[in-house]
Design a protein around this motif. Structure first.
Motif, short mmCIF file in Angstrom:
data_model
loop_
_atom_site.label_atom_id
_atom_site.label_comp_id
_atom_site.label_asym_id
_atom_site.label_seq_id
_atom_site.Cartn_x
_atom_site.Cartn_y
_atom_site.Cartn_z
N GLN A 31 0.83 -1.19 0.00
CA GLN A 31 0.00 0.00 0.00
C GLN A 31 0.87 1.25 0.00
N VAL A 32 0.26 2.36 -0.37
CA VAL A 32 1.02 3.60 -0.48
C VAL A 32 1.64 3.99 0.86
N GLY A 33 0.97 3.62 1.97
CA GLY A 33 1.51 3.94 3.28
C GLY A 33 2.86 3.33 3.54
N ALA A 34 3.12 2.16 2.94
CA ALA A 34 4.41 1.50 3.13
C ALA A 34 5.53 2.32 2.50
N PHE A 35 5.26 2.89 1.34
CA PHE A 35 6.27 3.72 0.67
C PHE A 35 6.49 5.02 1.44
N LEU A 36 5.39 5.62 1.92
CA LEU A 36 5.53 6.83 2.72
C LEU A 36 6.32 6.55 3.99
#
Length: 229
Positions: free
Chosen positions: A79-84
């Motif tokens: 998910q995008v949160g992992a990259f953030l």
């Protein structure tokens, strides 16, 4: 039971960001206590000693590698949160380390107090940002993927990960002290307690915001209807 939160991206991102800030503070408190960093930060510091860059930069680089492994195990795109998470944690660590008042206590008692507070802060920050359900970070994504794959308890998977990473960081010359051993033993159980508590807190927060929004919309609708009549 953890309910899947949908929608409310803004409030969930706020919880996520606060969680990352709290977790990063815990990491830095443990480093500055100077009696043993987390196994992951032993690795990051060891890489810093060997290859340069900053501790936060190595947190990002290692995070990319770990996230890739987690994605292969779970067969799901992160998910995008992992990259953030990769970027923000590394940035927050370096920023906290630049604060002039972030100093190592002279007395052993002060170091132990900072270390103890760091453990609690680190684990509850982790639980808080995971509870937002915007995607776990690289290390926690791997923990969750391995837990689902093996059926082991979270604390057992986390403990195994910490021991392996600690051994690698030690070989690279990272700061291994008695506090590091304590962390390896305590982080898993503490996260196991913190995660459901943080999830319950976040669920209540999101539910209250939803209820408040519905009350506000109903009030506006009633006022509109009165005006029309």
């Amino acid at each position: 039971m953890i309910l899947k939160n949908k929608g409310q991206i803004g409030p969930r991102f706020l919880v996520y960001l606060i969680g990352l800030l709290v977790m990063s503070l815990g990491i830095v408190l443990l480093i500055m206590a100077d009696i043993g960093a987390t196994p992951w930060d032993v690795l990051h510091v060891g890489l810093y000693y060997q290859l340069g860059l900053t501790i936060g930069s190595w947190s990002i680089v290692v995070g990319i590698l770990i996230l890739t492994i987690a994605a292969l195990i779970s067969k799901e795109f992160p998910q995008v949160g992992a990259f953030l998470n990769m970027v923000l944690i590394g940035l927050f660590i370096d920023l906290y380390l630049l604060l002039p008042f972030m100093q190592t206590p002279n007395a052993l008692g002060g170091k132990i107090a900072m270390f103890s507070f760091g453990i609690v802060t680190y684990c509850y920050g982790m639980g808080l940002y995971i509870s937002a359900q915007l995607g776990a970070g690289p290390r926690d994504s791997l923990m969750i993927a391995l837990t689902a794959k093996t059926g082991w308890k979270v604390r057992n998977v986390r403990a195994l990960m910490e021991v392996i990473v600690l051994a690698i960081g030690w070989q690279l010359g990272g700061p291994v002290f008695w506090g590091t051993v304590v962390l390896s033993l305590l982080v898993g159980p503490t996260v196991g307690v913190a995660l459901p508590q943080c999830q319950a807190l976040t669920d209540r927060f999101l539910a209250k915001l939803k209820d408040d929004k519905e009350i506000y919309l109903n009030r506006m609708l009633k006022e509109k209807n009165r005006g029309a009549s």
